[in-house]
Design an enzyme around this catalytic site. Structure first.
Site, PDB file in Angstrom:
ATOM      1  N   GLU A  49       0.925  -1.676   0.284  1.00 57.46           N
ATOM      2  CA  GLU A  49      -0.187  -0.037  -0.029  1.00 57.46           C
ATOM      3  C   GLU A  49       1.115   1.235   0.215  1.00 57.46           C
ATOM      4  OE1 GLU A  49      -0.333  -2.572   1.833  1.00 57.46           O
ATOM      5  OE2 GLU A  49      -2.934  -3.037   1.318  1.00 57.46           O
ATOM      6  N   PHE A 111     -11.420  -7.299  14.525  1.00 61.82           N
ATOM      7  CA  PHE A 111     -10.773  -7.726  13.366  1.00 61.82           C
ATOM      8  C   PHE A 111     -10.339  -6.426  12.341  1.00 61.82           C
ATOM      9  CE2 PHE A 111      -8.952 -10.005   9.420  1.00 61.82           C
ATOM     10  CZ  PHE A 111      -7.643 -10.793   9.960  1.00 61.82           C
ATOM     11  N   GLN A 112      -8.738  -6.189  12.063  1.00 62.61           N
ATOM     12  CA  GLN A 112      -7.494  -5.413  11.153  1.00 62.61           C
ATOM     13  C   GLN A 112      -8.762  -3.729  11.955  1.00 62.61           C
ATOM     14  OE1 GLN A 112      -7.943  -6.952   7.107  1.00 62.61           O
ATOM     15  NE2 GLN A 112      -6.202  -7.230   7.625  1.00 62.61           N
ATOM     16  N   LYS A 161     -17.016  -0.474   6.517  1.00 61.57           N
ATOM     17  CA  LYS A 161     -17.812  -2.030   5.767  1.00 61.57           C
ATOM     18  C   LYS A 161     -19.557  -1.915   5.469  1.00 61.57           C
ATOM     19  CE  LYS A 161     -17.073  -6.266   4.223  1.00 61.57           C
ATOM     20  NZ  LYS A 161     -16.253  -7.729   4.440  1.00 61.57           N
ATOM     21  N   MET A 481      24.147   8.896   2.132  1.00 63.28           N
ATOM     22  CA  MET A 481      24.104   9.701   2.376  1.00 63.28           C
ATOM     23  C   MET A 481      24.501   9.491   3.913  1.00 63.28           C
ATOM     24  SD  MET A 481      24.172  13.450   2.436  1.00 63.28           S
ATOM     25  CE  MET A 481      22.926  13.367   1.122  1.00 63.28           C
TER      26      MET A 481
HETATM   27  C1  LIG Z   1      12.672   6.205   5.199  1.00 64.39           C
HETATM   28  C2  LIG Z   1      13.939   6.188   5.698  1.00 64.39           C
HETATM   29  N1  LIG Z   1      14.591   5.369   6.439  1.00 64.39           N
HETATM   30  C3  LIG Z   1      15.532   5.930   6.864  1.00 64.39           C
HETATM   31  C4  LIG Z   1      16.183   7.311   6.190  1.00 64.39           C
HETATM   32  C5  LIG Z   1      17.803   8.116   6.086  1.00 64.39           C
HETATM   33  N2  LIG Z   1      18.376   7.972   5.024  1.00 64.39           N
HETATM   34  C6  LIG Z   1      18.234   9.223   4.526  1.00 64.39           C
HETATM   35  S1  LIG Z   1      19.207   9.286   3.548  1.00 64.39           S
HETATM   36  C7  LIG Z   1      19.604   7.327   3.822  1.00 64.39           C
HETATM   37  C8  LIG Z   1      20.790   6.554   2.389  1.00 64.39           C
HETATM   38  C9  LIG Z   1      20.421   5.926   1.438  1.00 64.39           C
HETATM   39  O1  LIG Z   1      20.606   5.435   0.460  1.00 64.39           O
HETATM   40  P1  LIG Z   1      20.690   4.440  -0.646  1.00 64.39           P
HETATM   41  O2  LIG Z   1      19.324   4.320  -1.092  1.00 64.39           O
HETATM   42  O3  LIG Z   1      21.569   4.056  -1.003  1.00 64.39           O
HETATM   43  O4  LIG Z   1      21.188   6.125  -1.264  1.00 64.39           O
HETATM   44  P2  LIG Z   1      23.072   6.833  -1.270  1.00 64.39           P
HETATM   45  O5  LIG Z   1      22.797   7.879  -0.058  1.00 64.39           O
HETATM   46  O6  LIG Z   1      23.565   6.216  -1.503  1.00 64.39           O
HETATM   47  O7  LIG Z   1      22.925   7.528  -2.652  1.00 64.39           O
HETATM   48  C10 LIG Z   1      18.723   6.938   4.940  1.00 64.39           C
HETATM   49  C11 LIG Z   1      18.519   5.372   5.162  1.00 64.39           C
HETATM   50  C12 LIG Z   1      15.809   7.932   5.278  1.00 64.39           C
HETATM   51  N3  LIG Z   1      15.470   8.805   4.589  1.00 64.39           N
HETATM   52  N4  LIG Z   1      14.388   7.431   4.988  1.00 64.39           N
END
Ligand SMILES: Cc1ncc(C[n+]2csc(CCOP(=O)(O)OP(=O)(O)O)c2C)c(N)n1
Ligand SMILES: [Mg+2]
Lengths: 584, 189
Positions: A49, A111-112, A161, A481
């Site tokens: 979803e 439920f749900q 529902k 990042m």
């Molecule tokens: C749902 C979610 N969980 C954690 C984060 C924290 N976060 C920001 S960038 C990142 C790394 C992303 O990794 P990747 O998709 O490999 O991208 P890259 O930075 O390596 O290009 C994380 C864990 C986030 N922004 N969103």
């Protein structure tokens, strides 16, 4: 005409102009999925979803129409909370329908059952729990009105529902009556006059163009204003494309990973003309040190944005397009002379700005021999080997910043990303939604390996529904990042950021999902792979670009720091450069 | 920029350290649609925006489709305009205005169970505030006082020595005085 609540819902969606919806059925929403079979609305079946919500967002981004998603109660409703929050942060119009347990069971931990309206209150512009089938057409009409007007946003309709099973007499309201909801589109003439005064006397003005301009479909008006007054424009992450990057007045993206000129021009401006942006902390850095000498004109349709972060000198409430057109009308001389004749002399500022542009362009180094492959190089090759109006959808992380920095956005609505919430996993489903909305366009997702793993399963939906999106994974084997922050601010102590370049096998995974999978390991393979991907039009394509793990996103303003402390690259900072060029 | 790089990484940049301070109370009056969940929306908005509710009183207006809410907010560290503007964004809020104490009539009701071995002394205190004794037995009394909240504070202090066994105050309600100007924010609340 007597209809069930479920039929009335589908009919109301049709009456609201819905052409496509994204969703996945289940117990509480079962009654509504029956009339889905008879509806003119195309339904795209998702695999999770969250995917439905992000697809609806991608669709809304590129079409300007509200995105619609429908899911069942409980876990399905909680699965769609992330896209709701994402849409709320980025002001994306969505209407989301959730099933709910029968009225008589509400409050019994059935439920749900979950308190969907309670959970989503904080992440929707408004939400409804339907208690009477006779209310359905009115509520649907109100939901679309609220989602699409004023500052757009997500609206949720929770439908028990028994309400969808009960009978009602069909009607369609010809207007909505919401006494507590009257967004102001028209702008105050006195405020416009004050703004004009500030623009006339400013010596270092910068237009700070935000996502609100895209929502208001004001790209042309913006261009007219900028050209008429010869004022530079920065485009925020949410506004990339609203002003052409190739334009002589475009300074590109400001903020934490903005380019030096955009960041510094804002920082040293004496007037910021904020059009539909919200002084996000990723743009301002530490707000106490942001653009200290600037007067501020702030146009926003949401009056609560005025003074939330920065107190404006002139606050203009209203639609960004209406406001920009009013500014144009007020600044255009009636005697046919050039508007700039009535403005302060800005030649010193202009040469300062172009000096920065020359001295501090965005840069990176692709070593000869092709190894290691630089992610920025991949983005540039994608940019140069795809149609100019290609829609680019990003995930969240380093790759997102490189995409925003190194793509050239020359058209509005060609950039789709999760700005405010920063939702990893946004790209694949949002790209699918974008392609559904604009089947005539090439749609490329530029994704991270970490992000891809969060929502890749939606490529199965895309294969099944013949939605030929293309995904380029900038596979750096890391949550890059976060790794970058650990490298720079945690003494290279890498904690839980390694993903592996080989697991999963992205090519094998892509093929298992019915896509074409391609692996690229060196610079020479990049263009042939892109060419091959562009030639595939009957199914999705995934390219696994194995890129340099060590590459970092620069420039960078450390979080909480001042924009004056921008770090240009690994070789030190901008201090030296700032001295000498800064206007006193 | 994107929120990616650090929303979750750098709490220090947004942390606000607040020291205990004297409350700075402002009164807002809102007319809201009498619909399901309205109070939850308002309470939720206050908590997620970090606004501090000091007291809240709600009841239907003369027209039962609407309710009038008087909210007293401690505005330390908060921009008063933000409170009004954020509230006004709620679809079910018809209008919102700030009531300045100097322009308004304020009242609050207090019910208290007090030690009343010396009932006459208790009666003396509360009659000064126009209160009344509602019940008495076994050296205790239940008293009721309605007054301006500041006066009620004084009354409460004076009752304390008798033993304040149970105290319930309603939170203030307020109306704009008849000769007061309309406020800049909001309209007819
Ligand atoms: C749902 C979610 N969980 C954690 C984060 C924290 N976060 C920001 S960038 C990142 C790394 C992303 O990794 P990747 O998709 O490999 O991208 P890259 O930075 O390596 O290009 C994380 C864990 C986030 N922004 N969103
Ligand atoms: Mg990565």
């Amino acid at each position: 005409m007597e209809l069930t609540g479920a039929q009335a819902l589908m009919r109301s969606l049709e009456m609201s102009g819905v052409e496509v919806m994204f969703g996945l059925p289940g117990g509480a929403i079962l009654p509504v999925y029956d009339p889905v079979l008879d509806s003119s609305i195309r339904h795209v079946l998702v695999r999770h979803e969250q995917g439905a919500g992000h697809m609806a967002q991608g669709y809304a981004h590129v079409t300007g129409k509200p995105g619609v998603a429908m899911v069942t109660s409980g876990p399905a409703a909680t699965n769609i909370v992330t896209p709701l929050c994402d849409a709320f942060m980025d002001s994306i119009p969505l209407v989301v329908v959730t099933g709910q347990v029968a009225m008589s069971a509400i409050g019994s931990d059935a439920f749900q059952e979950c308190d969907t309206t309670g959970i989503t209150m904080a992440v929707t512009k408004h939400n409804y729990l339907v208690t009477d089938p006779a209310d359905i057409p009115r509520i649907v009409a109100e939901a679309f009105h609220i989602a699409t007007t004023g500052r757009p946003g997500p609206v949720l309709i929770d439908l028990p529902k028994d309400v969808s099973n009960a009978m009602m007499t069909w009607y369609w309201p010809d207007s909505v009556d919401l006494p507590g909801y009257q967004p102001q589109r028209d702008v105050d003439a006195a405020a416009i006059a004050e703004a004009v005064q500030l623009i006339r006397t400013a010596e270092r003005p910068v237009i700070y163009a935000g996502g609100g301009l895209l929502k208001a479909r004001a790209a042309e008006a913006l261009r007219e204003l900028a050209e008429m007054c010869d004022i530079h424009v920065v485009t925020t992450l949410m506004a990339r494309g609203v002003f052409p990057d190739r334009h002589r007045l475009c300074l590109g993206m400001p903020g934490m990973h903005g380019n030096y000129t955009a960041v510094t021009a804002m920082q040293q401006a004496d007037l910021l003309i904020n059009l539909g942006a919200r002084f996000d902390d990723r743009v301002t850095g530490n707000p106490a040190h942001f653009a200290p000498d600037a007067k501020v004109i702030h146009v926003d349709i949401d009056p609560a944005e005025h003074g939330k972060v920065r107190v404006p000198d002139v606050a203009i409430v209203g639609d960004a397009k209406v406001a920009v057109e009013a500014l144009i009308a007020a600044l255009r001389p009636s005697d046919g002379s050039a508007a700039t004749d009535a403005l302060a002399d800005r030649s010193a500022w202009k040469s300062t700005v172009s000096g920065w542009q020359e001295q501090f362009p965005l840069s990176y180094d692709q070593p000869s021999g092709g190894h290691p492959l630089k992610p920025q190089y991949v983005v540039e090759q994608l940019r140069d080997h795809t149609p100019d109006d290609t829609i680019v959808v990003a995930g969240v992380g380093q790759h997102q910043m490189w995409a925003s920095q190194f793509w050239q956005f020359d058209y509005p609505y060609t950039w789709v990303n999760s700005g405010g919430l920063g939702t990893m996993g946004f790209a694949v489903p949002a790209a699918i939604g974008a392609k559904v909305g604009r089947p005539d366009r090439t749609v490329w997702a530029i994704d991270g390996d970490g992000c891809f793993q969060m929502t890749a399963q939606e490529l199965i939906s895309a294969s099944a529904e013949n939605i030929p999106v293309k995904v380029g994974i900038l596979n750096n084997a890391y949550l890059g990042m976060v790794r970058q922050w650990q490298e720079l601010f945690y003494a290279e102590r890498y904690s839980e950021v390694y993903l592996s370049a080989d697991h999963p096998d992205y090519v094998g995974w892509a093929e298992a999902m019915g896509c074409v999978g391609i692996r690229v390991e060196s610079a020479e393979e990049v263009v042939p792979a892109i060419t091959k991907a562009n030639a595939v039009n009957d199914r999705p394509v995934v390219i696994d670009f194995r890129v340099d793990t060590d590459e970092k996103v620069y420039p960078m303003v450390p979080a909480g720091g001042s924009n004056d402390d921008i770090i240009l690259g690994p070789e030190g900072d901008a201090d030296a450069a700032l001295k000498g060029t800064a206007p006193s | 920029m994107s929120g990616a790089q650090g929303t979750n990484l750098s709490p220090e940049e947004t942390a606000v350290v607040s020291l205990p301070q004297e409350p700075d109370l402002h009164i807002f009056a809102a007319i809201v649609e009498n619909k399901f969940g309205v109070l939850a929306r308002i309470a939720g908005l206050f908590s997620r925006r970090g606004f501090n509710i000091f007291s809240l009183a709600v009841a239907p207006t003369a027209d039962p489709e609407y309710s009038r809410i008087t909210i007293v907010v401690d505005v330390h560290n908060t921009d008063v305009n933000q409170i009004a503007k954020q509230l006004d964004k709620l679809v079910n809020v018809i209008n919102i205005s700030e009531l300045h104490p100097s322009d308004s009539l304020e009242r609050e009701l207090m019910l208290a169970r007090v030690g009343a071995v010396d009932l006459e002394a208790v009666t003396d205190v509360i009659s000064e505030y126009g209160g009344e004794v509602l019940d008495q037995a076994d050296g205790e009394a239940i008293v009721s006082v309605s007054a301006h909240p500041d006066r009620l504070d004084r009354c409460e202090r004076q009752l304390r020595p008798f033993g304040l066994h149970v105290l319930q105050r309603t939170g203030r309600i307020a109306l704009r005085a008849l000769d007061a100007d309309e406020p800049a924010v909001g309209m007819t609340a």
